[in-house]
Design a protein around this motif. Sequence first.
Motif, PDB file in Angstrom:
ATOM      1  N   GLY A 263      -7.500  -2.634 -11.617  1.00  0.00           N
ATOM      2  CA  GLY A 263      -7.885  -1.624 -10.642  1.00  0.00           C
ATOM      3  C   GLY A 263      -6.886  -0.489 -10.557  1.00  0.00           C
ATOM      4  N   ARG A 264      -5.603  -0.821 -10.545  1.00  0.00           N
ATOM      5  CA  ARG A 264      -4.566   0.215 -10.491  1.00  0.00           C
ATOM      6  C   ARG A 264      -4.614   1.077 -11.752  1.00  0.00           C
ATOM      7  NH1 ARG A 264      -0.764   2.864  -7.101  1.00  0.00           N
ATOM      8  NH2 ARG A 264       0.814   3.766  -8.453  1.00  0.00           N
ATOM      9  N   ALA A 265      -4.750   0.453 -12.910  1.00  0.00           N
ATOM     10  CA  ALA A 265      -4.816   1.203 -14.164  1.00  0.00           C
ATOM     11  C   ALA A 265      -6.017   2.141 -14.173  1.00  0.00           C
ATOM     12  CB  ALA A 265      -4.873   0.242 -15.345  1.00  0.00           C
ATOM     13  N   TYR A 266      -7.161   1.649 -13.708  1.00  0.00           N
ATOM     14  CA  TYR A 266      -8.352   2.496 -13.634  1.00  0.00           C
ATOM     15  C   TYR A 266      -8.099   3.683 -12.703  1.00  0.00           C
ATOM     16  CZ  TYR A 266     -11.960  -0.285 -16.051  1.00  0.00           C
ATOM     17  OH  TYR A 266     -12.741  -0.907 -16.988  1.00  0.00           O
ATOM     18  N   ALA A 267      -7.575   3.410 -11.518  1.00  0.00           N
ATOM     19  CA  ALA A 267      -7.409   4.455 -10.515  1.00  0.00           C
ATOM     20  C   ALA A 267      -6.461   5.552 -10.991  1.00  0.00           C
ATOM     21  CB  ALA A 267      -6.900   3.841  -9.210  1.00  0.00           C
ATOM     22  N   VAL A 268      -5.310   5.164 -11.522  1.00  0.00           N
ATOM     23  CA  VAL A 268      -4.342   6.145 -12.016  1.00  0.00           C
ATOM     24  C   VAL A 268      -4.939   6.945 -13.162  1.00  0.00           C
ATOM     25  CG1 VAL A 268      -2.104   6.444 -13.154  1.00  0.00           C
ATOM     26  CG2 VAL A 268      -2.326   4.826 -11.263  1.00  0.00           C
ATOM     27  N   SER A 269      -5.639   6.273 -14.052  1.00  0.00           N
ATOM     28  CA  SER A 269      -6.201   6.958 -15.221  1.00  0.00           C
ATOM     29  C   SER A 269      -7.301   7.930 -14.830  1.00  0.00           C
ATOM     30  CB  SER A 269      -6.738   5.917 -16.208  1.00  0.00           C
ATOM     31  OG  SER A 269      -5.699   5.048 -16.632  1.00  0.00           O
ATOM     32  N   VAL A 270      -8.154   7.541 -13.871  1.00  0.00           N
ATOM     33  CA  VAL A 270      -9.203   8.445 -13.397  1.00  0.00           C
ATOM     34  C   VAL A 270      -8.585   9.687 -12.755  1.00  0.00           C
ATOM     35  CG1 VAL A 270     -11.057   8.746 -11.704  1.00  0.00           C
ATOM     36  CG2 VAL A 270     -10.986   6.695 -13.126  1.00  0.00           C
TER      37      VAL A 270
END
Length: 279
Positions: A263-270
Amino acid sequence: MEARSIATPVIEWLAAGDGHARGAMRGATHGATYLDLGGVVVAVTRRGVPLMPNGIAVDHAPVVAGGAVRAAPGRLDVGSARVTWDAARPPAWEPAPRRPSPTARPALERRGTAILRALGIDGPPSIDGGIAVTVRGRGQDGARHLRRAIVDRDPDEAARSAERLIGLGDGLTPEGDDVLAATAATVAALGDAVGFAPATRDRWLAALVPSDVRERTTPLSATLLQLAIQGRIAQPVHPLLDTAHTRWRDALARLEGVGASTGRAYAVSVGSAMRLLTA
């Protein structure tokens, strides 16, 4: 048990070929059972788990170690458990977010900035902010190539980032793959609004998923990457990309709760991709 929601890619997979598929379990967590159906992985998720682009949502995900897996339009058998739905009128959910118009570009830039600030990342967008695998070494190199790929809209740089990030990390979806998947879905969704030429964008997205992806990462992660370059992504990402959605912070909090690091990786990347695409 009855399916509450089925992602359209799953409906498409089950309708392909002779309409029948056999497979095996690929793993299970507290909220999901992962089934390999001839090269694509389907996630059967319980109530409360965010909708997945490869998912079938039920009240209680079946976990049957070693049980046979069979699927057809309207039915999924996992050992002794059976999930059913109306094959003629399935409870379909399309995991591709709404694509904004070019007039939304300033709002998209503001949203990307707001997402990063909500995550504690100020200043220039940074794909490596708060993501463990991109702090050093191969992952840091991959994040640098990915930033260049987004800013320059360069398919060759996209391929270099994939070479370094695919399979990097632990778990059912390595963190490097999560970065690529979230970035790909963001580019697919916002490309028209930010003037990313379709032909170049298609090559760019394809470069993130090399032909040997299934040899380099987990079956689940390979499936999610293939869906991401089509613009199909988990439900909590959708409100982040939709500037008309006023409760995006609730979606961000829900996204951050997905998995140990996903979730953190998705959020930062988005957030980073939104800023880099619109800057």
